[in-house]
Write an enzyme that holds these catalytic residues in place. Structure first.
Site, PDB file in Angstrom:
ATOM      1  N   GLU A  26      -2.542   7.666  -5.022  1.00 29.34           N
ATOM      2  CA  GLU A  26      -2.710   6.963  -6.135  1.00 29.34           C
ATOM      3  C   GLU A  26      -4.258   7.129  -6.569  1.00 29.34           C
ATOM      4  O   GLU A  26      -4.781   7.121  -7.507  1.00 29.34           O
ATOM      5  CB  GLU A  26      -2.350   5.439  -6.135  1.00 29.34           C
ATOM      6  CG  GLU A  26      -3.156   4.514  -5.171  1.00 29.34           C
ATOM      7  CD  GLU A  26      -2.916   3.251  -5.211  1.00 29.34           C
ATOM      8  OE1 GLU A  26      -1.766   2.871  -5.381  1.00 29.34           O
ATOM      9  OE2 GLU A  26      -4.079   2.422  -5.410  1.00 29.34           O
ATOM     10  N   HIS A  49      -0.611  -0.016  -9.883  1.00 29.55           N
ATOM     11  CA  HIS A  49      -1.306  -1.120  -8.801  1.00 29.55           C
ATOM     12  C   HIS A  49      -1.880  -2.232  -9.847  1.00 29.55           C
ATOM     13  O   HIS A  49      -3.053  -2.419  -9.758  1.00 29.55           O
ATOM     14  CB  HIS A  49      -2.453  -0.095  -8.290  1.00 29.55           C
ATOM     15  CG  HIS A  49      -2.759  -0.943  -6.918  1.00 29.55           C
ATOM     16  ND1 HIS A  49      -3.315  -0.148  -5.808  1.00 29.55           N
ATOM     17  CD2 HIS A  49      -3.015  -2.449  -6.546  1.00 29.55           C
ATOM     18  CE1 HIS A  49      -3.602  -0.967  -4.796  1.00 29.55           C
ATOM     19  NE2 HIS A  49      -3.440  -2.195  -5.533  1.00 29.55           N
ATOM     20  N   ASP A  94       4.376  -0.262  -6.940  1.00 30.30           N
ATOM     21  CA  ASP A  94       3.327  -0.462  -7.721  1.00 30.30           C
ATOM     22  C   ASP A  94       1.947   0.246  -7.088  1.00 30.30           C
ATOM     23  O   ASP A  94       0.784   0.236  -7.653  1.00 30.30           O
ATOM     24  CB  ASP A  94       2.798  -2.231  -7.573  1.00 30.30           C
ATOM     25  CG  ASP A  94       1.581  -2.572  -8.539  1.00 30.30           C
ATOM     26  OD1 ASP A  94       1.750  -2.070  -9.515  1.00 30.30           O
ATOM     27  OD2 ASP A  94       0.770  -3.242  -7.750  1.00 30.30           O
ATOM     28  N   ARG A 150       0.914  -1.158   0.062  1.00 35.35           N
ATOM     29  CA  ARG A 150       0.024  -0.193  -0.141  1.00 35.35           C
ATOM     30  C   ARG A 150       1.001   1.306   0.012  1.00 35.35           C
ATOM     31  O   ARG A 150       2.042   1.334   0.835  1.00 35.35           O
ATOM     32  CB  ARG A 150      -0.620  -0.093   1.243  1.00 35.35           C
ATOM     33  CG  ARG A 150      -2.057  -0.977   1.170  1.00 35.35           C
ATOM     34  CD  ARG A 150      -3.011  -0.325   0.119  1.00 35.35           C
ATOM     35  NE  ARG A 150      -4.058  -1.404  -0.233  1.00 35.35           N
ATOM     36  CZ  ARG A 150      -4.424  -2.313  -0.828  1.00 35.35           C
ATOM     37  NH1 ARG A 150      -3.486  -2.647  -1.741  1.00 35.35           N
ATOM     38  NH2 ARG A 150      -5.351  -2.995  -0.769  1.00 35.35           N
TER      39      ARG A 150
HETATM   40  P1  NAD Z   1      -1.446 -11.196   4.858  1.00 37.26           P
HETATM   41  O1  NAD Z   1      -2.384 -10.596   5.827  1.00 37.26           O
HETATM   42  O2  NAD Z   1      -1.446 -12.457   4.438  1.00 37.26           O
HETATM   43  O3  NAD Z   1       0.115 -10.742   5.468  1.00 37.26           O
HETATM   44  C1  NAD Z   1       0.610  -9.673   5.930  1.00 37.26           C
HETATM   45  C2  NAD Z   1       1.660  -9.990   6.892  1.00 37.26           C
HETATM   46  O4  NAD Z   1       1.862  -8.578   7.537  1.00 37.26           O
HETATM   47  C3  NAD Z   1       0.982 -10.850   8.142  1.00 37.26           C
HETATM   48  O5  NAD Z   1       1.854 -11.708   7.998  1.00 37.26           O
HETATM   49  C4  NAD Z   1       1.251  -9.849   9.214  1.00 37.26           C
HETATM   50  O6  NAD Z   1       1.508 -10.407  10.483  1.00 37.26           O
HETATM   51  C5  NAD Z   1       2.137  -8.704   8.842  1.00 37.26           C
HETATM   52  N1  NAD Z   1       2.321  -7.534   9.754  1.00 37.26           N
HETATM   53  C6  NAD Z   1       1.364  -6.977  10.349  1.00 37.26           C
HETATM   54  N2  NAD Z   1       1.814  -5.812  10.761  1.00 37.26           N
HETATM   55  C7  NAD Z   1       3.109  -5.885  10.411  1.00 37.26           C
HETATM   56  C8  NAD Z   1       4.252  -5.071  11.003  1.00 37.26           C
HETATM   57  N3  NAD Z   1       3.925  -3.755  11.753  1.00 37.26           N
HETATM   58  N4  NAD Z   1       5.325  -5.201  10.540  1.00 37.26           N
HETATM   59  C9  NAD Z   1       5.701  -6.243   9.826  1.00 37.26           C
HETATM   60  N5  NAD Z   1       4.772  -7.123   9.437  1.00 37.26           N
HETATM   61  C10 NAD Z   1       3.278  -6.952   9.714  1.00 37.26           C
HETATM   62  O7  NAD Z   1      -1.687 -10.118   3.725  1.00 37.26           O
HETATM   63  P2  NAD Z   1      -0.944 -10.338   2.091  1.00 37.26           P
HETATM   64  O8  NAD Z   1      -2.373 -11.001   1.477  1.00 37.26           O
HETATM   65  O9  NAD Z   1       0.272 -11.171   2.033  1.00 37.26           O
HETATM   66  O10 NAD Z   1      -1.256  -9.077   1.421  1.00 37.26           O
HETATM   67  C11 NAD Z   1      -0.159  -7.964   1.999  1.00 37.26           C
HETATM   68  C12 NAD Z   1      -0.460  -6.657   1.453  1.00 37.26           C
HETATM   69  O11 NAD Z   1      -0.494  -6.583   0.009  1.00 37.26           O
HETATM   70  C13 NAD Z   1      -1.902  -6.350   1.947  1.00 37.26           C
HETATM   71  O12 NAD Z   1      -2.096  -5.647   3.028  1.00 37.26           O
HETATM   72  C14 NAD Z   1      -2.238  -5.502   0.757  1.00 37.26           C
HETATM   73  O13 NAD Z   1      -2.068  -4.000   0.977  1.00 37.26           O
HETATM   74  C15 NAD Z   1      -1.366  -5.644  -0.458  1.00 37.26           C
HETATM   75  N6  NAD Z   1      -1.740  -6.116  -1.771  1.00 37.26           N
HETATM   76  C16 NAD Z   1      -1.272  -5.478  -2.879  1.00 37.26           C
HETATM   77  C17 NAD Z   1      -1.830  -5.917  -4.238  1.00 37.26           C
HETATM   78  C18 NAD Z   1      -1.386  -5.317  -5.416  1.00 37.26           C
HETATM   79  O14 NAD Z   1      -1.890  -5.442  -6.380  1.00 37.26           O
HETATM   80  N7  NAD Z   1      -0.435  -4.264  -5.334  1.00 37.26           N
HETATM   81  C19 NAD Z   1      -2.593  -6.918  -4.123  1.00 37.26           C
HETATM   82  C20 NAD Z   1      -3.118  -7.595  -3.193  1.00 37.26           C
HETATM   83  C21 NAD Z   1      -2.620  -7.104  -1.845  1.00 37.26           C
END
Ligand code: NAD
Length: 332
Positions: free
Chosen positions: A263, A295, A258, A234
């Protein structure tokens, strides 16, 4: 159910209509983003279906609830754009698609790493101009380098796995270590150590108050000179103004984005005939060692199919009164 689908692009229509063949909901597609000015479009519907840059704050939720909306169906994983407390207070249910294709986002992350490392974006333009000189295109072997993965959930764990495949030493930071990563010799360390030791840092934690501008001027100052920073999570995880200063000083050797904090007014639209008004974004575009995509990390046919199917199954489960495993917030 009658569903108002906001921010609907042609590909959303294609994949949602295909998935809806087995659900038979009444879908109405709106190109507009959901926000305080567009809630009236949802009048007469039972649910709204929204994406990452739709605004689902307390004001919007209040208007939707008054108009009879009962369900907010996110067709994405992140929910930082939704006021979950307000939704719960208003009795609105919120569902999301927690996992559609973590491989899509992880693959795009590695595409940014490798494109920046081997200057593919510059080489592409040069060769088309008949310029076959190699000056300025020197890369580095990922094998033996240290990569830091911040957040090792669904996406981060795959990124860590791919980086291990490239022969990297992988450091990770997470509030809860992932056993899959630990089994692959990923070393969990405090964030400070990860930032100090990594040649490549990639962000995969969610955006929350505690992770807002996680990478700011102070964090950048502790990173290795010439480090590559990748953000496919994000936008607001990175302070873009601080990143520009770090690019100018050389502290940041490469930046792959990305996502971008501001955005919402740009991404997913064709603005090529308009003047770019965001000076910070415009400055980022001037650096040869910055690569930005709009994105699109999630954007594979596999992910779009999974998103559409899970979104409609979430809605059908709500309509049947079934348990909602993908509900979020206090209603979950
Ligand atoms: P997820 O919930 O499976 O994993 C997130 C991880 O971050 C978890 O293991 C959590 O414990 C950890 N976390 C939480 N707080 C933290 C901190 N302060 N420091 C370090 N780690 C911490 O989520 P995911 O499915 O892996 O997705 C991750 C992120 O990717 C989402 O939050 C979303 O914003 C982003 N995303 C982007 C796109 C894109 O097209 N660019 C698509 C999907 C998701």
């Amino acid at each position: 159910m009658r569903i108002a689908v906001f921010s609907a692009k042609p590909y959303d229509v294609t994949f949602l209509e295909r998935a809806n063949l087995t659900h038979q909901h009444e879908l109405r597609f709106f190109d507009s983003r959901l926000g305080p000015d567009t809630t009236a479009l949802a009048r007469g519907f039972d649910a709204v279906c929204v994406f990452v840059n739709d605004c689902v704050n307390a004001e919007v939720l209040d208007a939707l609830a008054r108009d009879g909306i009962r369900l907010i169906a996110l067709r994405c994983a992140g929910f930082n754009n939704v006021d979950l407390d307000a939704a719960a207070t208003l009795g609105l249910t919120v569902v999301r698609v927690p996992a559609y294709s973590p491989h899509a986002v992880a693959g795009h992350t590695l595409a940014l790493v490798m494109s920046l490392n081997r200057h593919i974006h510059r080489a592409y333009a040069r060769v088309r101009e008949g310029n076959f000189a190699l000056d300025g295109l020197i890369g580095f072997d990922l094998a033996g380098r240290t990569a830091g993965v911040v957040g090792t959930g669904r996406i981060g764990a795959i990124v860590a796995h791919l980086l291990r495949g490239f022969g990297c030493r992988v450091l990770a930071h997470d509030v809860a270590p992932n056993p899959l990563c630990e089994a692959e010799d990923v070393e969990y360390v405090p964030l400070d150590d990860l930032l100090r030791e990594s040649d490549v840092v990639t962000l995969h934690c969610p955006l929350m108050p505690s992770t807002y501008h996680l990478i700011d001027a102070a964090a950048l100052a502790t990173m290795k000179p010439g480090v590559m920073l990748i953000n496919t999570s994000r936008g607001a995880l990175v302070d873009a103004v601080a990143a520009i200063e770090a690019l100018k000083s050389g502290r940041l050797g490469a930046l792959g984005l990305d996502v971008y904090e501001e955005e919402a007014d740009m991404f997913f639209e064709d603005l090529s005939n308009r003047v770019l008004k965001d000076d910070v974004f415009a400055r980022l575009l001037t650096f040869p060692n910055v690569l930005i995509t709009g994105h699109q990390a999630f954007f594979t046919a596999d992910a779009l199919t999974a998103i559409a199917e899970t979104t409609l199954e979430n809605i059908s489960a709500f309509a049947r009164g079934d348990a909602l495993p993908n509900a979020i917030g206090r209603q979950a």
